[in-house]
Design an enzyme around this catalytic site. Structure first.
Site, short mmCIF file in Angstrom:
data_model
loop_
_atom_site.label_atom_id
_atom_site.label_comp_id
_atom_site.label_asym_id
_atom_site.label_seq_id
_atom_site.Cartn_x
_atom_site.Cartn_y
_atom_site.Cartn_z
CB SER A 12 3.07 -9.96 -6.72
OG SER A 12 3.11 -9.72 -8.10
CG HIS A 35 -1.09 -8.97 -5.81
ND1 HIS A 35 -2.10 -8.05 -5.45
CD2 HIS A 35 -0.56 -8.13 -6.85
CE1 HIS A 35 -2.09 -6.67 -6.01
NE2 HIS A 35 -1.12 -6.91 -6.91
CG ASP A 37 0.47 -7.74 -10.10
OD1 ASP A 37 0.05 -6.63 -9.57
OD2 ASP A 37 1.98 -7.98 -9.44
CG MET A 39 0.87 -5.29 -15.71
SD MET A 39 2.56 -5.23 -15.51
CE MET A 39 2.88 -5.30 -13.93
CG HIS A 68 -3.09 -4.39 -9.03
ND1 HIS A 68 -1.74 -4.05 -8.76
CD2 HIS A 68 -3.66 -3.24 -9.58
CE1 HIS A 68 -1.54 -2.88 -9.01
NE2 HIS A 68 -2.72 -2.24 -9.25
CG MET A 70 -1.81 -2.23 -12.67
SD MET A 70 -0.09 -3.11 -12.21
CE MET A 70 -0.42 -4.55 -11.99
CG MET A 142 -0.43 1.21 -7.14
SD MET A 142 0.00 -0.28 -7.32
CE MET A 142 1.13 -0.61 -7.50
CG ASP A 180 1.10 -3.88 -5.51
OD1 ASP A 180 2.15 -4.41 -5.55
OD2 ASP A 180 0.37 -4.06 -6.42
C1 DX5 Z 1 3.62 -3.51 -9.61
C2 DX5 Z 1 2.72 -4.63 -9.59
C3 DX5 Z 1 3.17 -5.12 -8.10
C4 DX5 Z 1 4.55 -5.94 -8.15
C5 DX5 Z 1 5.09 -5.85 -6.76
O1 DX5 Z 1 3.05 -2.72 -10.84
O2 DX5 Z 1 1.57 -4.17 -9.00
O3 DX5 Z 1 2.38 -6.12 -7.55
O4 DX5 Z 1 4.40 -7.37 -8.42
O5 DX5 Z 1 6.46 -6.18 -6.80
P1 DX5 Z 1 7.56 -6.04 -5.94
O6 DX5 Z 1 7.28 -6.54 -4.56
O7 DX5 Z 1 8.75 -6.65 -6.28
O8 DX5 Z 1 7.64 -4.63 -5.61
ZN ZN Z 2 -0.13 -5.34 -7.96
#
Ligand code: DX5
Ligand code: ZN
Length: 224
Positions: A12, A35, A37, A39, A68, A70, A142, A180
């Site tokens: 990620s 990956h 993310d 947000m 991903h 979010m 998750m 994840d």
């Molecule tokens: C959290 C993200 C993850 C995050 C994971 O909301 O979806 O992808 O980057 O980070 P680690 O591996 O540090 O828990």
């Molecule tokens: Zn993620």
């Protein structure tokens, strides 16, 4: 794909040094996917980056991008992320109004030539979603509350992985179970044993000096 295939490691970039994003992506050239993310500050209480950074990352690597979302109203954004280079677009079941809407969005994503995935927060039961698995290529379980990297792994979420693995195998579906949150060399093996095929890791890779070695170590730990 089944849990006995070679494990897929998906670093990620949320945990990367953004001042050196090119270097950070090249540092994990031995990883299977990247990956990404996304947000929006509404669906989760944090903001990350958007389609332009996603497209920039796509330009840096041939590795598939695992995007991903979010975000609220994911249906408004899937075409944008497909154009930005996503190979898999994952939206949250908590961000759509109904299962019918989720199935329709999966169809839209597949029609864009992209793999369709759904993700599920720790407090959301998986059972109703087992009925619609055939509309998806991937499920992202998750194992932390989404929103931030560096949180602790929630082992109780592996019950969802076991339920998914049983349903997928029983029905002979060709799907990926990805996990994840809090994945590290201490937690990845139990996730693999529960039936995960793919593993997101942020801190466990990007907070290490040798990121490629961290990817390889995770792959070894996840190989049953
Ligand atoms: C959290 C993200 C993850 C995050 C994971 O909301 O979806 O992808 O980057 O980070 P680690 O591996 O540090 O828990
Ligand atoms: Zn993620």
């Amino acid at each position: 794909m089944s849990a006995t295939s070679a494990p897929i490691i998906s670093p990620s970039i949320l945990a990367a040094d953004f001042t050196q994003l090119g270097e950070e992506v090249r540092a994990v050239a031995n990883a299977d996917w990247i990956h990404v993310d996304i947000m929006d500050g509404h669906f989760v209480p944090n903001l990350s980056f958007g389609p332009d950074i996603t497209a920039a990352v796509d330009g840096l690597t041939m590795q598939p991008l695992d995007v991903h979302l979010m975000i609220q109203e994911p249906e408004k954004w899937v075409e944008t992320y497909a154009k930005a280079g996503a190979d898999c677009i994952i939206f949250h079941v908590e961000a759509v109004e109904s299962q019918e809407a989720a199935v329709a969005l999966a169809r839209t994503i597949r029609d864009l030539g992209v793999r369709a995935g759904f993700s599920i927060k720790p407090g959301t039961p998986i059972e109703p979603w087992l009925d619609v698995l055939e509309h998806f290529d991937e499920v992202l379980v998750m194992s932390v509350e989404p929103g931030f990297g560096g949180q602790s792994f929630m082992p109780d979420q592996l019950d969802k992985v076991r339920a998914l693995r049983a349903a997928i195998d029983q029905r002979g579906l060709d799907m990926t179970i990805e996990i994840d949150g809090g994945i590290s060399r201490d937690t990845i093996r139990q996730a693999a044993e529960a039936g995960c095929d793919a593993f997101v890791a942020g801190s466990a890779i990007y907070k290490q000096d040798d990121k490629a070695a961290a990817v390889e170590e995770l792959r070894q730990e996840a190989t049953l």
